[in-house]
Design an enzyme around this catalytic site. Structure first.
Site, PDB file in Angstrom:
ATOM      1  N   CYS A  63      -2.468   8.017   4.117  1.00 31.26           N
ATOM      2  CA  CYS A  63      -2.411   7.695   2.676  1.00 31.26           C
ATOM      3  C   CYS A  63      -4.105   8.071   2.007  1.00 31.26           C
ATOM      4  O   CYS A  63      -3.953   8.323   0.941  1.00 31.26           O
ATOM      5  CB  CYS A  63      -2.249   6.281   2.462  1.00 31.26           C
TER       6      CYS A  63
ATOM      7  N   GLU B 113       0.863  -1.243  -0.053  1.00 28.93           N
ATOM      8  CA  GLU B 113      -0.063   0.007   0.023  1.00 28.93           C
ATOM      9  C   GLU B 113       0.830   1.232   0.158  1.00 28.93           C
ATOM     10  O   GLU B 113       1.700   1.267   0.876  1.00 28.93           O
ATOM     11  CB  GLU B 113      -0.918   0.006   1.290  1.00 28.93           C
TER      12      GLU B 113
END
Length: 515
Positions: A321, A287
């Protein structure tokens, strides 16, 4: 056993008794500051001559602790220990592995207040953000227990035959490496470790150096839960010194990574190369970040949209994020939206995590320098709407900053990972969709609108892993919003799901013919 999933409830800090418990935990943590923490390999605690300083980002002269730093030889030792433990742990019954994870959750709850305070002091989170992270880890662990119970049944739809038995079962694959970031120092490393252990694999923990003490505290609780020697090993150190060695090692079977695109691509490239003695293709679960956008249509509830954008952009100082870093507003409502956005952004209460401020410090001098460079560039090339101030005299504090930008602006194109928001405008919805899809990232995004046709278009064409309609872009909840992104945001391994665990398993078909 039939495990029932539920989402853990967050603490309510409006209750005096919960605040008192938290203050007791702060006092306890204060007494422990400045200690030196070991590496742990095969339950052997190793203090190295080289150490890494963990500092309080809100009070940068304060050392939270010193963390031992591994070299390549110790990294190899950790992998060898994990490989040896795998020979036994992989044969351990699934229900026994599940039971240990459920026991871990009990222990996490017992240590909840202390874990909150370590995150506040080492990471800069406020109370609610820290407790929310504990809830996320508890949810991950329970979700993976439910998922493993389901996967243990194997494939149940195989055709039956009178002449043979047929079975497809999931089996563990080997040694994994967990490389985790600093922004979620407990839930991300915890989810990585538990997903490996519950599937019968073993794991080497390599947390971010900025928040390695939180990770070490979690490691101690994993051991308390009864996971056997060598199943989880704890090492810290720079990526260039030990990260490459861990990823490249021929005994490494998978790498679970969360962090920057640059590092994620490097890991993916290293893992793709086969070295001497390697007999498998390594798996990478990655990720890698986002450049997330929220569209505000003229039909939207403006007050609700402003609240959602501010929460998405400035909670944890934008160091998520999933954070919103671009808000794309229809021209007709730009003035109304921006006026409210600026007012509420200026009203955010700044301070330390210990003070439970709405806006705290960014994580480090390196992050501070990067973010402030973007702000200075924006002052030259974009229109500053509010903020733009920063101060690192005591800690790494940056005021929430909003610019009006064009699509060519650095602030509109590049991941900043800080409290900086770019406002863009659009005329028609096709233009808005083009703007949101104009970056290499595709993690989260939101649309505020009452137009049902636009909602349907967004479902088809707003290209992100997690799309929210009339809701903020952050705060994904386990079993409610499985999380993971497309494109340069990563491998879309949706956390908290059955699918996620399958990254660490392989499916074996067994056929036995009757004699």
């Amino acid at each position: 056993m039939s495990i029932k999933f539920y989402n853990e409830k967050e603490l309510d800090f409006s209750k005096e008794e919960q605040v008192k418990e938290l203050q007791k935990a702060f006092a306890k943590v204060d007494e422990l500051k400045g200690k030196t923490y070991p590496l742990v390999i095969n339950d052997e605690k190793i203090i190295t001559t080289e150490t890494i300083r963990s500092i309080n980002p809100a009070k940068k002269e304060e050392i939270i602790g010193l963390i031992s730093a591994a070299d390549e030889a110790l990294a190899n030792k950790a992998i060898q220990a994990s490989a040896k433990a795998f020979q036994t742990w992989s044969k351990t019954a699934a229900m026994e592995r599940i039971s240990k994870v459920l026991r871990l959750n009990e222990i996490l709850k017992e240590n909840r207040y202390e874990l909150i305070t370590w995150m506040v002091e080492e990471n800069g989170k406020n109370w609610q953000e820290a407790d929310g992270e504990i809830c996320e880890l508890l949810d991950f662990n329970l979700a993976y227990a439910c998922a493993m119970e389901e996967l243990e049944q194997g494939i149940t739809y195989l055709e039956k035959a009178e002449t043979e038995d047929r079975l497809c079962k999931y089996i563990p694959i080997g040694v994994g490496i967990a490389i985790s970031p600093w922004n979620f120092p407990l839930s991300l490393i915890g989810g990585m470790v538990v997903s490996a252990l519950i599937t019968g694999n073993t794991i080497v923990m390599k947390p971010s150096s900025e928040t390695a003490i939180v990770a070490y505290k979690f490691f101690e609780l994993v051991k308390e839960a009864g996971f056997p020697t060598g199943t989880v090993n704890f090492i810290t150190g720079s990526g260039t010194k030990i990260g490459d060695a861990l990823v490249s090692h021929p005994l490494t079977r998978f790498v679970n990574f969360t962090g920057s695109k640059k590092v994620g691509l490097h890991i993916n490239e290293l893992a793709a190369k086969t070295g001497p003695g390697q007999i498998w293709l390594k798996r990478v679960v990655a990720e890698m970040g986002g450049k997330n956008a929220i569209i505000i249509d003229k039909s939207a509830d403006i007050a609700k949209a402003v609240t959602g954008v501010i929460s998405s952009s400035f909670t944890l100082q934008g160091q998520k994020c999933s954070a919103c870093s671009r808000v794309i507003v229809q021209e007709e409502i730009l003035e109304q939206f921006v006026t409210s956005l600026i007012k509420q952004t200026k009203d955010l209460r700044a301070g330390t995590g210990r003070e439970n401020a709405e806006v705290g410090p960014v994580i480090s001098q390196q992050a501070y320098d990067k973010i402030t460079q973007y702000i200075e560039d924006g002052k030259v090339n974009d229109e500053l709407l509010c903020g733009g101030d920063y101060d690192n005299q005591k800690g790494y504090f940056i005021k929430p900053t909003v610019f009006k930008v064009t699509k060519e602006s650095k602030i509109a194109r590049e991941e900043i990972f800080g409290p900086v928001l770019g406002v863009l405008t659009y005329h028609d919805f096709a233009e808005a969709i083009e703007l949101v899809n104009s970056t290499e990232y595709a993690l989260t995004g939101s649309l505020y609108t009452k137009d049902k046709e636009q909602m349907e278009i967004a479902k088809r064409e707003f290209h992100v892993g997690n799309l929210y309609l009339n809701r903020k872009s952050t705060g994904a909840v386990v079993h409610q919003h499985p999380f993971g992104g497309f494109n340069m945001s990563g491998t879309d391994a949706k956390t908290g799901t059955v699918d996620y665990l399958q990254n660490f398993l392989q499916l074996k078909t067994i056929c036995q013919v009757y004699e």
